[in-house]
Scaffold this active site. Sequence first.
Site, PDB file in Angstrom:
ATOM      1  N   LYS A  70      -8.153   6.706  -1.702  1.00 15.41           N
ATOM      2  CA  LYS A  70      -8.046   8.165  -1.802  1.00 15.41           C
ATOM      3  C   LYS A  70      -6.785   8.626  -2.545  1.00 15.41           C
ATOM      4  O   LYS A  70      -6.803   9.616  -3.241  1.00 15.41           O
ATOM      5  CB  LYS A  70      -8.046   8.797  -0.403  1.00 15.41           C
ATOM      6  CG  LYS A  70      -9.413   8.803   0.261  1.00 15.41           C
ATOM      7  CD  LYS A  70      -9.395   9.629   1.541  1.00 15.41           C
ATOM      8  CE  LYS A  70     -10.767   9.673   2.198  1.00 15.41           C
ATOM      9  NZ  LYS A  70     -10.706  10.331   3.509  1.00 15.41           N
ATOM     10  N   LYS A 104       0.809  -1.227   0.000  1.00 17.73           N
ATOM     11  CA  LYS A 104       0.000   0.000   0.000  1.00 17.73           C
ATOM     12  C   LYS A 104       0.840   1.273   0.000  1.00 17.73           C
ATOM     13  O   LYS A 104       0.501   2.265   0.621  1.00 17.73           O
ATOM     14  CB  LYS A 104      -0.988   0.008   1.176  1.00 17.73           C
ATOM     15  CG  LYS A 104      -1.941  -1.178   1.197  1.00 17.73           C
ATOM     16  CD  LYS A 104      -2.644  -1.405  -0.128  1.00 17.73           C
ATOM     17  CE  LYS A 104      -3.662  -0.331  -0.439  1.00 17.73           C
ATOM     18  NZ  LYS A 104      -4.329  -0.571  -1.760  1.00 17.73           N
ATOM     19  N   ALA A 105       1.942   1.217  -0.756  1.00 16.68           N
ATOM     20  CA  ALA A 105       2.813   2.392  -0.842  1.00 16.68           C
ATOM     21  C   ALA A 105       2.877   2.966  -2.256  1.00 16.68           C
ATOM     22  O   ALA A 105       3.714   3.801  -2.546  1.00 16.68           O
ATOM     23  CB  ALA A 105       4.222   2.023  -0.367  1.00 16.68           C
ATOM     24  N   GLY A 106       1.972   2.523  -3.137  1.00 22.63           N
ATOM     25  CA  GLY A 106       1.992   3.037  -4.505  1.00 22.63           C
ATOM     26  C   GLY A 106       2.459   2.019  -5.527  1.00 22.63           C
ATOM     27  O   GLY A 106       2.855   2.379  -6.641  1.00 22.63           O
ATOM     28  N   THR A 107       2.366   0.750  -5.163  1.00 21.65           N
ATOM     29  CA  THR A 107       2.833  -0.332  -6.051  1.00 21.65           C
ATOM     30  C   THR A 107       2.129  -0.313  -7.402  1.00 21.65           C
ATOM     31  O   THR A 107       2.768  -0.346  -8.458  1.00 21.65           O
ATOM     32  CB  THR A 107       2.533  -1.708  -5.406  1.00 21.65           C
ATOM     33  OG1 THR A 107       2.586  -1.596  -3.995  1.00 21.65           O
ATOM     34  CG2 THR A 107       3.493  -2.750  -5.906  1.00 21.65           C
ATOM     35  N   THR A 108       0.802  -0.290  -7.345  1.00 20.32           N
ATOM     36  CA  THR A 108       0.024  -0.372  -8.589  1.00 20.32           C
ATOM     37  C   THR A 108       0.241   0.874  -9.433  1.00 20.32           C
ATOM     38  O   THR A 108       0.333   0.804 -10.662  1.00 20.32           O
ATOM     39  CB  THR A 108      -1.477  -0.562  -8.262  1.00 20.32           C
ATOM     40  OG1 THR A 108      -1.609  -1.704  -7.410  1.00 20.32           O
ATOM     41  CG2 THR A 108      -2.292  -0.778  -9.527  1.00 20.32           C
ATOM     42  N   TRP A 109       0.348   2.001  -8.782  1.00 21.23           N
ATOM     43  CA  TRP A 109       0.571   3.280  -9.468  1.00 21.23           C
ATOM     44  C   TRP A 109       1.855   3.228 -10.299  1.00 21.23           C
ATOM     45  O   TRP A 109       1.855   3.504 -11.504  1.00 21.23           O
ATOM     46  CB  TRP A 109       0.640   4.384  -8.411  1.00 21.23           C
ATOM     47  CG  TRP A 109       0.511   5.775  -8.949  1.00 21.23           C
ATOM     48  CD1 TRP A 109       0.217   6.155 -10.231  1.00 21.23           C
ATOM     49  CD2 TRP A 109       0.650   6.989  -8.203  1.00 21.23           C
ATOM     50  NE1 TRP A 109       0.165   7.524 -10.317  1.00 21.23           N
ATOM     51  CE2 TRP A 109       0.430   8.059  -9.087  1.00 21.23           C
ATOM     52  CE3 TRP A 109       0.940   7.267  -6.861  1.00 21.23           C
ATOM     53  CZ2 TRP A 109       0.503   9.396  -8.683  1.00 21.23           C
ATOM     54  CZ3 TRP A 109       1.000   8.589  -6.460  1.00 21.23           C
ATOM     55  CH2 TRP A 109       0.778   9.649  -7.371  1.00 21.23           C
ATOM     56  N   PHE A 166      -4.735   9.476 -10.282  1.00 21.53           N
ATOM     57  CA  PHE A 166      -5.478   8.592  -9.383  1.00 21.53           C
ATOM     58  C   PHE A 166      -6.938   8.420  -9.809  1.00 21.53           C
ATOM     59  O   PHE A 166      -7.455   7.300  -9.856  1.00 21.53           O
ATOM     60  CB  PHE A 166      -5.412   9.133  -7.949  1.00 21.53           C
ATOM     61  CG  PHE A 166      -6.026   8.198  -6.950  1.00 21.53           C
ATOM     62  CD1 PHE A 166      -5.312   7.128  -6.437  1.00 21.53           C
ATOM     63  CD2 PHE A 166      -7.339   8.364  -6.532  1.00 21.53           C
ATOM     64  CE1 PHE A 166      -5.885   6.245  -5.527  1.00 21.53           C
ATOM     65  CE2 PHE A 166      -7.923   7.487  -5.623  1.00 21.53           C
ATOM     66  CZ  PHE A 166      -7.194   6.434  -5.119  1.00 21.53           C
ATOM     67  N   SER A 206      -3.741   3.264   4.912  1.00 22.46           N
ATOM     68  CA  SER A 206      -4.080   2.604   3.657  1.00 22.46           C
ATOM     69  C   SER A 206      -4.087   1.081   3.829  1.00 22.46           C
ATOM     70  O   SER A 206      -4.978   0.386   3.342  1.00 22.46           O
ATOM     71  CB  SER A 206      -3.083   3.016   2.580  1.00 22.46           C
ATOM     72  OG  SER A 206      -3.465   2.493   1.337  1.00 22.46           O
ATOM     73  N   HIS A 261       6.617  -7.405  -2.574  1.00 27.88           N
ATOM     74  CA  HIS A 261       6.585  -6.692  -1.294  1.00 27.88           C
ATOM     75  C   HIS A 261       7.649  -7.252  -0.350  1.00 27.88           C
ATOM     76  O   HIS A 261       7.636  -6.945   0.847  1.00 27.88           O
ATOM     77  CB  HIS A 261       5.215  -6.835  -0.633  1.00 27.88           C
ATOM     78  CG  HIS A 261       4.114  -6.117  -1.349  1.00 27.88           C
ATOM     79  ND1 HIS A 261       4.247  -4.832  -1.820  1.00 27.88           N
ATOM     80  CD2 HIS A 261       2.851  -6.498  -1.654  1.00 27.88           C
ATOM     81  CE1 HIS A 261       3.105  -4.459  -2.395  1.00 27.88           C
ATOM     82  NE2 HIS A 261       2.254  -5.446  -2.321  1.00 27.88           N
ATOM     83  N   ARG A 279       6.334   5.125   1.216  1.00 24.32           N
ATOM     84  CA  ARG A 279       5.283   6.080   1.587  1.00 24.32           C
ATOM     85  C   ARG A 279       5.390   6.372   3.085  1.00 24.32           C
ATOM     86  O   ARG A 279       5.750   5.480   3.860  1.00 24.32           O
ATOM     87  CB  ARG A 279       3.927   5.429   1.284  1.00 24.32           C
ATOM     88  CG  ARG A 279       2.731   6.321   1.500  1.00 24.32           C
ATOM     89  CD  ARG A 279       1.461   5.571   1.127  1.00 24.32           C
ATOM     90  NE  ARG A 279       0.315   6.464   0.991  1.00 24.32           N
ATOM     91  CZ  ARG A 279      -0.909   6.069   0.654  1.00 24.32           C
ATOM     92  NH1 ARG A 279      -1.144   4.781   0.408  1.00 24.32           N
ATOM     93  NH2 ARG A 279      -1.895   6.934   0.560  1.00 24.32           N
TER      94      ARG A 279
END
Length: 305
Positions: free
Chosen positions: A268, A59-64, A241, A149, A119, A141
């Site tokens: 978010k 949940k630190a922006g992996t998918t982004w 986003f 998150s 991860h 993050r």
Amino acid sequence: TAEEPAAASMSSGPDQVPPRPEIFDFQGVSMIHFFTDNWENIQNFQARPDDILVATYPKAGTTWVSYILDLLYFGQTERQTSVPIFKRVPFLEITIPDFGSGKDDADNLPTSPRIIKTHLPVQFVPKSFWEQNCRIIYVARNAKDNAVSYFHFDRMNMMQPEPGDWSGYVHRFMEGKLVFGSWYDHVNGWWKKKQTYPKLHYVFYEDLVEDTGREIEKLCCFLGLSRSDEEKKRIADGAHFDNMKKNDMVNYSNVVVMDFKISPFMRKGKVGDWKNHFTEAQSLQFDEDYKKKMTDVTLQFRCDI
């Protein structure tokens, strides 16, 4: 994040979802069996020199970042509308009985380069990535937003342990008793590795939020890619986003183990949402604990931008 490659093919229905897993200590790191069942095969994964590994604490922006890389390399091709992101960028260590494994998905990726996500804390990364001198992008993050998150993710993802209430969760975050272990060990371990391994690019989530275009520019430099300004702008827009949240190929809406009625996978994407969750007392206690664990002054996070 238990973003199962397999899960996409699971037929829906509560009877399909196994009970939530129990957390246990694995070589000093809190883990669940979905990430350790195939351990020997994962450790023996054969990286190729042009592989790109995206590494993050969950949940630190992996998918982004995975999506940005996919657009940088492969553009707006047909796969963008037909292949979900977790098939394009497989999750190396995930293994779900009867549904295959991220390692197999990575082995069978048709693309070159292969973009693979993990991860794993730095000490668990298969050694072939270092031996092949692969490029690695680590995304970090700030701890408070990361905790929030992860909490909402654990609430909605049936492949993760039951999160319980927020106050208990914050304590477990501080103790490193969440899947993939301690955030503090994770971000520090990778930061330390960066000092000795030049092909590691360390990205801060807050920087990405503040100026996505600038961070895409840095990624291009690191990867040796030249893309036109127009193309980079198109990628920044596509990876905004709000656009990703609406995109069914990247928002995980087709993964049945995730209950979007509880919380969406992409919630978010903001910096500073922790203020809506931490009480003043929790925040103070967290800050005290943080100071003890984050002793490397060269690694600095922003909780606001």
